[in-house]
Design a protein around this motif. Structure first.
Motif, PDB file in Angstrom:
ATOM      1  N   ALA A   1       4.941 -25.861  13.198  1.00 37.00           N
ATOM      2  CA  ALA A   1       4.257 -25.348  13.609  1.00 37.00           C
ATOM      3  C   ALA A   1       3.231 -24.329  12.655  1.00 37.00           C
ATOM      4  O   ALA A   1       3.769 -24.010  12.110  1.00 37.00           O
ATOM      5  N   LYS A   2       1.586 -24.991  13.243  1.00 36.90           N
ATOM      6  CA  LYS A   2       1.016 -23.223  12.024  1.00 36.90           C
ATOM      7  C   LYS A   2       1.114 -24.462  10.284  1.00 36.90           C
ATOM      8  O   LYS A   2       1.235 -24.141   9.607  1.00 36.90           O
TER       9      LYS A   2
ATOM     10  N   HIS B   1       3.764 -22.553   9.762  1.00 29.56           N
ATOM     11  CA  HIS B   1       2.661 -20.956   9.037  1.00 29.56           C
ATOM     12  C   HIS B   1       3.290 -21.464   7.885  1.00 29.56           C
ATOM     13  O   HIS B   1       2.882 -20.982   6.775  1.00 29.56           O
ATOM     14  N   ASN B   2       3.363 -22.857   7.265  1.00 27.78           N
ATOM     15  CA  ASN B   2       2.695 -23.338   5.778  1.00 27.78           C
ATOM     16  C   ASN B   2       1.362 -23.620   5.495  1.00 27.78           C
ATOM     17  O   ASN B   2       0.712 -23.610   6.127  1.00 27.78           O
ATOM     18  N   LYS B   3       1.101 -24.853   4.517  1.00 26.04           N
ATOM     19  CA  LYS B   3       0.074 -25.305   4.518  1.00 26.04           C
ATOM     20  C   LYS B   3       0.400 -26.929   3.949  1.00 26.04           C
ATOM     21  O   LYS B   3      -0.090 -26.957   3.545  1.00 26.04           O
ATOM     22  N   LEU B   4       0.958 -26.983   4.790  1.00 22.01           N
ATOM     23  CA  LEU B   4       1.626 -29.175   5.277  1.00 22.01           C
ATOM     24  C   LEU B   4      -0.131 -29.798   5.355  1.00 22.01           C
ATOM     25  O   LEU B   4      -0.625 -29.171   6.557  1.00 22.01           O
TER      26      LEU B   4
ATOM     27  N   ASN C   1       1.101 -28.299  21.674  1.00 23.96           N
ATOM     28  CA  ASN C   1       0.555 -27.439  22.345  1.00 23.96           C
ATOM     29  C   ASN C   1      -0.843 -26.792  20.899  1.00 23.96           C
ATOM     30  O   ASN C   1      -0.494 -27.161  19.438  1.00 23.96           O
ATOM     31  N   HIS C   2      -2.362 -26.786  21.013  1.00 26.33           N
ATOM     32  CA  HIS C   2      -3.047 -26.525  19.738  1.00 26.33           C
ATOM     33  C   HIS C   2      -3.127 -27.366  18.611  1.00 26.33           C
ATOM     34  O   HIS C   2      -3.017 -27.319  17.518  1.00 26.33           O
ATOM     35  N   ASN C   3      -2.987 -28.774  19.071  1.00 26.83           N
ATOM     36  CA  ASN C   3      -3.604 -29.704  18.622  1.00 26.83           C
ATOM     37  C   ASN C   3      -5.011 -30.089  18.783  1.00 26.83           C
ATOM     38  O   ASN C   3      -5.887 -29.513  19.596  1.00 26.83           O
TER      39      ASN C   3
ATOM     40  N   LEU D   1       5.675 -28.965  16.650  1.00 30.43           N
ATOM     41  CA  LEU D   1       4.518 -28.823  16.380  1.00 30.43           C
ATOM     42  C   LEU D   1       2.704 -28.158  16.195  1.00 30.43           C
ATOM     43  O   LEU D   1       1.865 -29.034  16.021  1.00 30.43           O
ATOM     44  N   ASP D   2       3.168 -27.668  17.307  1.00 32.18           N
ATOM     45  CA  ASP D   2       1.908 -27.039  17.562  1.00 32.18           C
ATOM     46  C   ASP D   2       1.184 -26.264  16.800  1.00 32.18           C
ATOM     47  O   ASP D   2       1.272 -26.174  15.263  1.00 32.18           O
ATOM     48  N   ASN D   3      -0.223 -26.384  17.064  1.00 34.85           N
ATOM     49  CA  ASN D   3      -0.994 -25.328  16.221  1.00 34.85           C
ATOM     50  C   ASN D   3      -0.934 -26.225  14.921  1.00 34.85           C
ATOM     51  O   ASN D   3      -1.608 -25.839  13.855  1.00 34.85           O
ATOM     52  N   ASN D   4      -1.489 -27.132  14.444  1.00 31.62           N
ATOM     53  CA  ASN D   4      -2.113 -28.664  13.806  1.00 31.62           C
ATOM     54  C   ASN D   4      -3.355 -29.196  14.046  1.00 31.62           C
ATOM     55  O   ASN D   4      -4.050 -28.068  14.661  1.00 31.62           O
ATOM     56  N   SER D   5      -3.619 -29.985  13.513  1.00 39.66           N
ATOM     57  CA  SER D   5      -4.925 -30.688  14.438  1.00 39.66           C
ATOM     58  C   SER D   5      -4.599 -32.128  14.065  1.00 39.66           C
ATOM     59  O   SER D   5      -5.495 -32.660  14.118  1.00 39.66           O
ATOM     60  N   ILE D   6      -3.402 -32.308  15.320  1.00 42.00           N
ATOM     61  CA  ILE D   6      -3.087 -33.388  14.904  1.00 42.00           C
ATOM     62  C   ILE D   6      -3.079 -34.890  16.137  1.00 42.00           C
ATOM     63  O   ILE D   6      -4.717 -33.420  17.119  1.00 42.00           O
ATOM     64  N   GLU D   7      -4.847 -35.282  16.355  1.00 45.54           N
ATOM     65  CA  GLU D   7      -5.517 -36.425  17.174  1.00 45.54           C
ATOM     66  C   GLU D   7      -4.631 -37.153  17.107  1.00 45.54           C
ATOM     67  O   GLU D   7      -5.201 -37.716  18.915  1.00 45.54           O
ATOM     68  N   GLY D   8      -3.163 -38.360  17.240  1.00 53.03           N
ATOM     69  CA  GLY D   8      -2.721 -39.223  17.483  1.00 53.03           C
ATOM     70  C   GLY D   8      -1.395 -39.250  17.859  1.00 53.03           C
ATOM     71  O   GLY D   8      -1.326 -38.621  16.406  1.00 53.03           O
TER      72      GLY D   8
END
Length: 353
Positions: A200-201, A175-178, A245-247, A220-227
Motif C-alpha cells: 500500500a501507499k 509507504h515506499n517509492k515502488l 482502496n484509493h486507486n 495494495l491501497d493508495n496506489n494508482s492502479i487502473e486495471g
C-alpha cells in the motif's frame, strides 16, 4: 448466528497466523535453563532486565552505533536512535538472535555491511521501518519469517533478493517509492510460504506480477492502479483478503469475470472510479464499494449464480451467497434498498448506503 461467530473466529485466526506462528516458535524455544550457561554482561548504553535476560533494550538513547551484542540475546530493541550503519562486528557473538527492531533510525543500504544480517542464522523478525533504505536489503538470513520495511524510500528490488527466503510469511513494503518497473516476473520467486504482502501507499499503476502462490492477504491501497489483468488471480488461488482502496480502478479495467474468485472473503474497493457493482463470488462475505461512482445496483448481474453445496442438515435460509456486509455509501445510489438485493443475499446483516 453460529455461522457468523465461526467466520469471525476464522478471520482472526487467518489474520494473526503470520504473527502467532512465529512468535509461538520464538517463545517456546526460549528455555530458562539455557540462560544459566551465559554471562549477564550488559552494554552500558542499554538496559538488560533481570526478569528477561534474553532481551536487550537500547531504544530511545540517541545511539549512533550498534553496541556489541552479548551471545545470550534473542530480542534486540534499537528503535528510535540515530544509527546509520549495520556492521558485522557487533553481531559476531549474537548467534541466538531471533528479533531485531531497528525502526526509526537513519540506516541506508550503503551502511549495511554485506554479511551483517545474513550471518544471523536464527533470525525470525527484522524491523527496519522508518529508515533511509532505497532498495530491499540483501542478503538476508534464510530463517527470516517477517520483514518489515514500511516508510522507507525503497524503489528497487535487486534480482534474487527473495530467492532464498522460503520461510518468509510476511513482507511489508507499504509507504515506499515502488513503481511498476521495480518488478520482474521472477521478483517474488523463492517466497514459497509468503502469506501476507503489503504494498500500500506506493506508486503502482499495475498489479504486481507473478505473486507467490500461497498469498492470502494482499494489500495494495493508495496506489494508482487502473486495471487488473484477465485471470490475474489464477496464480494466487488462496487469496482471501484483497484491499484495493484509493486507486483508479474503472469498470473497463476489471476482468470479464470481475471478482468472481471463490477464495476471496473480504474485498475492499473503496474510493475508486467504478460505476457499477462488479461480479462477485458466492463465497464473498464482506464487500466495500463506498465512494465510487455507482448509480444503481443491478442485482440480476451481481447475484452469484454458482450454487454453494451445503450439508443436508443446513436450513434453506443458509443456502446461497455468503455476503454479510455491503458498503455502498459515497456513491450516487438513493434509498430504498432494492428488495431483490435482500432476496439474493439472504445472509446480509449490514448494508450501508
Amino acid at each position: 448466528m453460529a455461522t457468523t461467530i465461526c467466520f469471525i473466529i476464522w478471520v482472526l485466526f487467518i489474520t494473526d497466523t503470520v504473527w502467532t506462528r512465529s512468535v509461538r516458535q520464538v517463545y517456546e524455544a526460549n528455555d530458562p535453563e539455557d540462560w544459566m550457561v551465559h554471562d549477564f554482561h550488559c552494554p552500558r548504553e542499554c538496559f538488560c532486565p533481570p526478569s528477561f535476560p534474553t532481551a536487550l533494550y537500547c531504544e530511545n538513547r540517541a545511539l549512533k552505533a550498534i553496541p556489541a551484542i552479548p551471545s545470550r540475546i534473542w530480542y534486540l530493541y534499537l528503535e528510535n536512535n540515530l544509527i546509520e550503519t549495520i556492521p558485522e562486528k557487533p553481531f559476531e557473538n549474537a548467534t541466538q538472535l531471533r528479533w531485531i527492531n531497528l525502526n526509526k533510525n537513519k540506516i541506508t543500504n550503503y551502511g549495511i555491511e554485506k554479511g551483517a544480517l545474513s550471518q544471523l542464522k536464527k533470525l525470525l523478525f527484522l524491523f527496519l521501518e522508518d529508515n533511509e533504505l532505497e532498495e530491499v536489503p540483501s542478503p538476508l538470513p534464510r530463517s527470516l519469517e517477517q520483514l518489515q520495511l514500511a516508510r522507507n524510500k525503497v524503489s528497487r528490488i535487486p534480482q534474487g533478493t527473495f530467492s532464498n527466503l522460503e520461510n518468509l510469511t510476511l513482507l511489508d513494503l507499504q509507504h515506499n517509492k515502488l513503481l511498476d518497473n521495480a518488478f520482474q516476473r521472477d521478483t517474488f520467486k523463492g517466497l514459497k510460504n509468503l502469506m501476507q504482502l503489503n504494498m500500500a501507499k506506493n506508486s503502482l499503476r499495475n498489479m504486481p506480477p507473478r505473486l507467490p502462490a500461497n498469498t492470502m492477504q494482499l494489500f495494495l491501497d493508495n496506489n494508482s492502479i487502473e486495471g487488473i489483468p484477465e485471470n490475474y488471480f489464477n496464480v494466487i488461488p488462496k487469496v482471501a483478503f484483497l484491499r484495493l482502496n484509493h486507486n483508479k480502478l474503472s469498470d473497463a479495467g476489471l476482468p470479464s469475470s470481475g471478482f468472481n474468485v471463490s477464495s476471496i472473503l473480504d474485498l475492499q474497493l473503496s474510493h475508486n472510479q467504478l460505476t457499477k457493482v462488479p461480479k462477485i463470488s458466492a463465497h464473498l462475505q464482506h464487500l466495500h464499494l463506498d465512494h465510487n461512482k455507482i448509480k444503481n445496483v443491478n442485482v440480476s448481474v451481481i447475484c452469484p449464480t454458482t450454487p454453494i453445496t451445503l450439508p443436508a442438515e443446513h436450513d434453506s435460509f443458509s443456502y446461497g451467497p455468503h455476503l454479510r456486509y455491503l458498503r455502498l455509501d459515497g456513491n450516487e445510489i438513493k434509498p430504498p434498498i432494492p428488495m431483490d438485493l435482500m432476496t439474493c443475499f439472504r445472509l446480509l446483516q449490514a448494508v450501508i448506503i
